[in-house]
Write a protein that holds these residues in place. Sequence first.
Motif, PDB file in Angstrom:
ATOM      1  N   LEU A   5      60.339   3.472 -11.470  1.00  0.00           N
ATOM      2  CA  LEU A   5      61.593   4.192 -10.908  1.00  0.00           C
ATOM      3  C   LEU A   5      61.202   5.962 -11.333  1.00  0.00           C
ATOM      4  O   LEU A   5      61.409   6.669 -10.323  1.00  0.00           O
ATOM      5  CB  LEU A   5      62.903   3.879 -11.865  1.00  0.00           C
ATOM      6  N   LEU A   6      60.711   6.390 -12.374  1.00  0.00           N
ATOM      7  CA  LEU A   6      60.255   7.539 -12.539  1.00  0.00           C
ATOM      8  C   LEU A   6      59.259   8.137 -11.628  1.00  0.00           C
ATOM      9  O   LEU A   6      59.156   9.148 -11.208  1.00  0.00           O
ATOM     10  CB  LEU A   6      59.823   7.790 -14.066  1.00  0.00           C
ATOM     11  N   LEU A   7      58.350   7.298 -11.423  1.00  0.00           N
ATOM     12  CA  LEU A   7      57.248   7.696 -10.508  1.00  0.00           C
ATOM     13  C   LEU A   7      57.652   7.775  -9.093  1.00  0.00           C
ATOM     14  O   LEU A   7      57.294   8.589  -8.592  1.00  0.00           O
ATOM     15  CB  LEU A   7      55.818   6.814 -10.503  1.00  0.00           C
ATOM     16  N   GLU A   8      58.438   6.624  -8.531  1.00  0.00           N
ATOM     17  CA  GLU A   8      58.961   6.779  -7.168  1.00  0.00           C
ATOM     18  C   GLU A   8      59.830   8.077  -7.142  1.00  0.00           C
ATOM     19  O   GLU A   8      59.826   8.547  -6.042  1.00  0.00           O
ATOM     20  CB  GLU A   8      59.693   5.551  -7.138  1.00  0.00           C
ATOM     21  N   ARG A   9      60.759   8.321  -7.863  1.00  0.00           N
ATOM     22  CA  ARG A   9      61.543   9.398  -7.814  1.00  0.00           C
ATOM     23  C   ARG A   9      60.992  10.872  -8.446  1.00  0.00           C
ATOM     24  O   ARG A   9      61.618  11.920  -8.047  1.00  0.00           O
ATOM     25  CB  ARG A   9      62.580   9.397  -8.688  1.00  0.00           C
TER      26      ARG A   9
END
Length: 376
Positions: A29-33
């Motif tokens: 989630l952190l990398l996608e966002r």
Amino acid sequence: MADKRAKHEHPVWLITGAAGFIGANLVRLLLERDIAHVVALDNMAYPAVPENVRALRGHPGFTLVEGDLRCSETLYSLFRSARPDAVINLAAQSHVDRSIEAADGFVETNVLGTQRLLDASRRELEQHSADRRHRFRFLQVSTDEVFGSLDDGEPPFTVGSPYRPNSPYAASKAGADHLVYAARHTHGLATLICHCTNNYGPRQHPEKLIPLAICNALAGRPIPLYGDGRQRRDWLAVEDHCEGLVAALERGVPDGASGGRYVFGSGRDRSNLEVLELLCTLLDTRRPEGAPHARLITPVSDRPGHDRRYAVDPTATSHELEWRPTTVFSEGLARTVDWYLDNPGWIEAALDGERSNWISRHYAEFDMAGRERVKS
Ligand code: TYD
């Protein structure tokens, strides 16, 4: 490891247990966002599934450090080089059945590991400005199981509920929470604690109820249902939980209205039997050749000290963090089933060696045709 701050404007978040179930979903989630630069710490031993982070190696926003949470030297050198703005402690042993069999590893990872991480955070911060100390956050990912068990009809847990852990696992998490409080009270570390309900979703270790049931059903093996199957759990989609963790880091206030403590849950609890029946129905439409999969649900003798019901009231947390779960259980469960069907290679990797030995040993104790634990 080079100082990530020079290369990235993003905050640096150190995530322990990044190759575990919740960790791997949070990192994605952190990398996608593009929310933070992730420094991931994991020793890659059980209950980590190395496959969970394999594809992320080489991502510019991701640094993987293979090391042990309990090793102070590893932590000190990691803090010196990464200089994290926040620590999210997800490294934990979490399977209640294993903790009943042998609790030592739970104490070592969950209690001692948390203390070592607190010590390293404090030692690193002592060298920094008051402003940086003020901005730093230590987020402890705890569980609703520290509050013990509810009877049917009792109001759900809130952050004001007393600690009453019942299993060795829950007691180890409660111990870790108390150490986090102590670090705040004694040393002024800016800490947050989140208590989540049972999570489900992709990448969960196949020893837990939902993935175990999927794997067994696909193999035509019995799906063990402990006791009367009427124990109730509040199932939270792991994606919703991860959104909550981000909200806690971005909007949580250590000395805020709730004392920096939050509860994440879907707001509805269901019996284990209900969950397994829905799961089997979903499998029937996807694998009609094995239908009806519900015939595989097999009552076995109960887990010792089995908690009857967990449920939380997330109203105050939703308000304070502007967070709410958005996943409808039947849809989240369907997506979860599809993920496991699409990823047989992951299941194989997750069940590699000792990871599967424990499951076979544990269930070999049951006479799957009846309700009794086979006595040796
Ligand atoms: P689990 O996934 O182990 O989580 P927890 O014990 O932390 O809630 O189990 C969820 C529920 O499912 C719990 O009430 C125990 C029950 N259970 C079974 O009935 N059969 C199983 O094979 C397992 C693993 C769990």
